[in-house]
Design a protein around this motif. Sequence first.
Motif, PDB file in Angstrom:
ATOM      1  N   VAL A 204       0.843  -1.189   0.000  1.00  0.00           N
ATOM      2  CA  VAL A 204       0.000   0.000   0.000  1.00  0.00           C
ATOM      3  C   VAL A 204       0.881   1.242   0.000  1.00  0.00           C
ATOM      4  CG1 VAL A 204      -1.764   1.323   1.235  1.00  0.00           C
ATOM      5  CG2 VAL A 204      -1.857  -1.184   1.218  1.00  0.00           C
ATOM      6  N   TRP A 205       0.568   2.156  -0.912  1.00  0.00           N
ATOM      7  CA  TRP A 205       1.282   3.430  -1.007  1.00  0.00           C
ATOM      8  C   TRP A 205       0.333   4.554  -0.596  1.00  0.00           C
ATOM      9  CZ3 TRP A 205       6.420   3.845  -2.513  1.00  0.00           C
ATOM     10  CH2 TRP A 205       7.005   2.651  -2.943  1.00  0.00           C
ATOM     11  N   ARG A 206       0.809   5.422   0.300  1.00  0.00           N
ATOM     12  CA  ARG A 206       0.004   6.547   0.764  1.00  0.00           C
ATOM     13  C   ARG A 206       0.577   7.848   0.203  1.00  0.00           C
ATOM     14  NH1 ARG A 206       0.309   5.955   6.026  1.00  0.00           N
ATOM     15  NH2 ARG A 206      -1.791   5.152   6.457  1.00  0.00           N
ATOM     16  N   PHE A 207      -0.325   8.729  -0.252  1.00  0.00           N
ATOM     17  CA  PHE A 207       0.066  10.009  -0.828  1.00  0.00           C
ATOM     18  C   PHE A 207      -0.320  11.143   0.120  1.00  0.00           C
ATOM     19  CE2 PHE A 207      -0.365   6.935  -4.164  1.00  0.00           C
ATOM     20  CZ  PHE A 207       0.769   7.150  -4.921  1.00  0.00           C
ATOM     21  N   PRO A 208       0.299  12.318  -0.023  1.00  0.00           N
ATOM     22  CA  PRO A 208       0.077  13.404   0.940  1.00  0.00           C
ATOM     23  C   PRO A 208      -1.371  13.817   1.090  1.00  0.00           C
ATOM     24  CG  PRO A 208       2.003  13.875  -0.392  1.00  0.00           C
ATOM     25  CD  PRO A 208       1.355  12.661  -0.998  1.00  0.00           C
ATOM     26  N   ASP A 209      -2.188  13.629   0.058  1.00  0.00           N
ATOM     27  CA  ASP A 209      -3.590  14.014   0.156  1.00  0.00           C
ATOM     28  C   ASP A 209      -4.435  12.959   0.868  1.00  0.00           C
ATOM     29  OD1 ASP A 209      -3.660  12.022  -1.738  1.00  0.00           O
ATOM     30  OD2 ASP A 209      -4.467  13.274  -3.359  1.00  0.00           O
ATOM     31  N   GLY A 210      -3.770  11.890   1.396  1.00  0.00           N
ATOM     32  CA  GLY A 210      -4.489  10.847   2.107  1.00  0.00           C
ATOM     33  C   GLY A 210      -4.909   9.686   1.234  1.00  0.00           C
ATOM     34  N   ARG A 211      -4.804   9.849  -0.060  1.00  0.00           N
ATOM     35  CA  ARG A 211      -5.171   8.789  -0.991  1.00  0.00           C
ATOM     36  C   ARG A 211      -4.206   7.624  -0.840  1.00  0.00           C
ATOM     37  NH1 ARG A 211      -3.374   8.729  -6.170  1.00  0.00           N
ATOM     38  NH2 ARG A 211      -2.381  10.720  -5.690  1.00  0.00           N
ATOM     39  N   MET A 212      -4.735   6.404  -0.944  1.00  0.00           N
ATOM     40  CA  MET A 212      -3.893   5.210  -0.877  1.00  0.00           C
ATOM     41  C   MET A 212      -4.230   4.274  -2.033  1.00  0.00           C
ATOM     42  SD  MET A 212      -3.576   4.237   3.190  1.00  0.00           S
ATOM     43  CE  MET A 212      -5.335   3.958   3.411  1.00  0.00           C
ATOM     44  N   GLN A 213      -3.192   3.594  -2.514  1.00  0.00           N
ATOM     45  CA  GLN A 213      -3.362   2.596  -3.567  1.00  0.00           C
ATOM     46  C   GLN A 213      -2.518   1.377  -3.242  1.00  0.00           C
ATOM     47  OE1 GLN A 213      -2.310   4.886  -7.116  1.00  0.00           O
ATOM     48  NE2 GLN A 213      -4.456   4.869  -7.728  1.00  0.00           N
ATOM     49  N   ALA A 214      -3.031   0.209  -3.595  1.00  0.00           N
ATOM     50  CA  ALA A 214      -2.306  -1.038  -3.379  1.00  0.00           C
ATOM     51  C   ALA A 214      -1.774  -1.548  -4.707  1.00  0.00           C
ATOM     52  CB  ALA A 214      -3.223  -2.085  -2.744  1.00  0.00           C
ATOM     53  N   ALA A 215      -0.492  -1.864  -4.739  1.00  0.00           N
ATOM     54  CA  ALA A 215       0.149  -2.403  -5.934  1.00  0.00           C
ATOM     55  C   ALA A 215       0.580  -3.838  -5.660  1.00  0.00           C
ATOM     56  CB  ALA A 215       1.370  -1.560  -6.315  1.00  0.00           C
ATOM     57  N   THR A 216       0.250  -4.738  -6.557  1.00  0.00           N
ATOM     58  CA  THR A 216       0.608  -6.146  -6.410  1.00  0.00           C
ATOM     59  C   THR A 216       1.875  -6.436  -7.192  1.00  0.00           C
ATOM     60  OG1 THR A 216      -1.719  -6.769  -6.180  1.00  0.00           O
ATOM     61  CG2 THR A 216      -0.158  -8.524  -6.724  1.00  0.00           C
ATOM     62  N   THR A 217       2.883  -6.950  -6.516  1.00  0.00           N
ATOM     63  CA  THR A 217       4.151  -7.287  -7.156  1.00  0.00           C
ATOM     64  C   THR A 217       4.529  -8.723  -6.821  1.00  0.00           C
ATOM     65  OG1 THR A 217       5.343  -6.336  -5.280  1.00  0.00           O
ATOM     66  CG2 THR A 217       5.049  -4.931  -7.212  1.00  0.00           C
ATOM     67  N   THR A 218       5.324  -9.307  -7.686  1.00  0.00           N
ATOM     68  CA  THR A 218       5.799 -10.673  -7.503  1.00  0.00           C
ATOM     69  C   THR A 218       7.315 -10.684  -7.549  1.00  0.00           C
ATOM     70  OG1 THR A 218       3.821 -11.613  -8.540  1.00  0.00           O
ATOM     71  CG2 THR A 218       5.777 -13.017  -8.439  1.00  0.00           C
ATOM     72  N   VAL A 219       7.926 -11.374  -6.596  1.00  0.00           N
ATOM     73  CA  VAL A 219       9.373 -11.599  -6.660  1.00  0.00           C
ATOM     74  C   VAL A 219       9.615 -13.102  -6.763  1.00  0.00           C
ATOM     75  CG1 VAL A 219      10.214  -9.496  -5.546  1.00  0.00           C
ATOM     76  CG2 VAL A 219       9.481 -11.416  -4.126  1.00  0.00           C
ATOM     77  N   LEU A 220      10.625 -13.454  -7.541  1.00  0.00           N
ATOM     78  CA  LEU A 220      10.973 -14.846  -7.805  1.00  0.00           C
ATOM     79  C   LEU A 220      12.383 -15.120  -7.314  1.00  0.00           C
ATOM     80  CD1 LEU A 220       9.674 -15.002 -11.502  1.00  0.00           C
ATOM     81  CD2 LEU A 220       8.417 -15.605  -9.419  1.00  0.00           C
ATOM     82  N   TRP A 221      12.597 -16.276  -6.681  1.00  0.00           N
ATOM     83  CA  TRP A 221      13.930 -16.648  -6.232  1.00  0.00           C
ATOM     84  C   TRP A 221      14.669 -17.305  -7.389  1.00  0.00           C
ATOM     85  CZ3 TRP A 221      16.746 -15.291  -2.192  1.00  0.00           C
ATOM     86  CH2 TRP A 221      17.930 -15.988  -1.926  1.00  0.00           C
ATOM     87  N   GLN A 222      15.648 -16.584  -7.931  1.00  0.00           N
ATOM     88  CA  GLN A 222      16.415 -17.079  -9.067  1.00  0.00           C
ATOM     89  C   GLN A 222      17.884 -16.740  -8.882  1.00  0.00           C
ATOM     90  OE1 GLN A 222      14.892 -15.706 -12.840  1.00  0.00           O
ATOM     91  NE2 GLN A 222      12.869 -16.602 -12.527  1.00  0.00           N
ATOM     92  N   ASP A 223      18.750 -17.703  -9.156  1.00  0.00           N
ATOM     93  CA  ASP A 223      20.196 -17.488  -9.101  1.00  0.00           C
ATOM     94  C   ASP A 223      20.639 -16.908  -7.761  1.00  0.00           C
ATOM     95  OD1 ASP A 223      20.422 -18.399 -11.755  1.00  0.00           O
ATOM     96  OD2 ASP A 223      19.966 -16.390 -12.520  1.00  0.00           O
TER      97      ASP A 223
END
Length: 252
Positions: A204-223
């Motif tokens: 979740v990312w919060r911005f100064p105006d109070g707005r929040m957004q959730a970003a979905t990310t994936t990390v993979l274990w490689q090398d």
Amino acid sequence: MAEPGNRVAAGEPRSPWLRGGFVLAAAFIGFIAVIGAVLGVASDISGDDGSTTAKEPTTGAAGPSSAASTDAGTACPAPADSPQDVPNSAPTGVTWTLYDTVALPSSKKAGPAVAGKDLARCYAHTPVGALLATSQISVRYLAADDWLEVTRTQTVGAGRDAYIADRTKAEQTAAPGPDDGAHGQIAGFRFVTHNDTTAVIQTVWRFPDGRMQAATTTVLWQDGDWRLEYPADPPDPTPVDSLAGYTPWGGV
């Protein structure tokens, strides 16, 4: 959550790729729209112990690193963090440090064990290591001066080459948009799924105006390290009304 400290000098350089106008003009989509909107006046950040940390130095969480040690081809030191369950509370032992205008987390036990000006790598093969990796890499491949090295070294996936091509073209033809003073910061997280090779995390990312957004990310274990997946069709960020269902977590 750490409290803001003294402000960094107003003239401190900022990456144009953290300016929302530039990112949107280049038609970047998915979670880039969230992280790419991160910009504005930088503040020093207080660590968990109350100390104030300024913009990130060229040392890793495990101690100073020579220029050669930040080379992605060198082996990672063994992390102290051991396998554990997915965290349901804010990880302990985390220090928040500014990278450009964004407060990013690091841990002596979970990484990054090697950090230079642009690359921050060598994360523990644990859920906390995955959380730190997605937080660090998802900002650095946008904000780093040598974003191309970060992207090639620490991202994988069907959309990576298209991102590199589109951004290279945009840098040659587009001008940075105005800095409107808004900036987003990490406010919370939730693990969607995790196993030995894959972690899907909502940040979740919060911005100064109070707005929040959730970003979905994936990390993979490689090398021997976690790497951010850049899919061909990144999921769009979603508005969030509160941190209900998420673990509050952030450095500012």
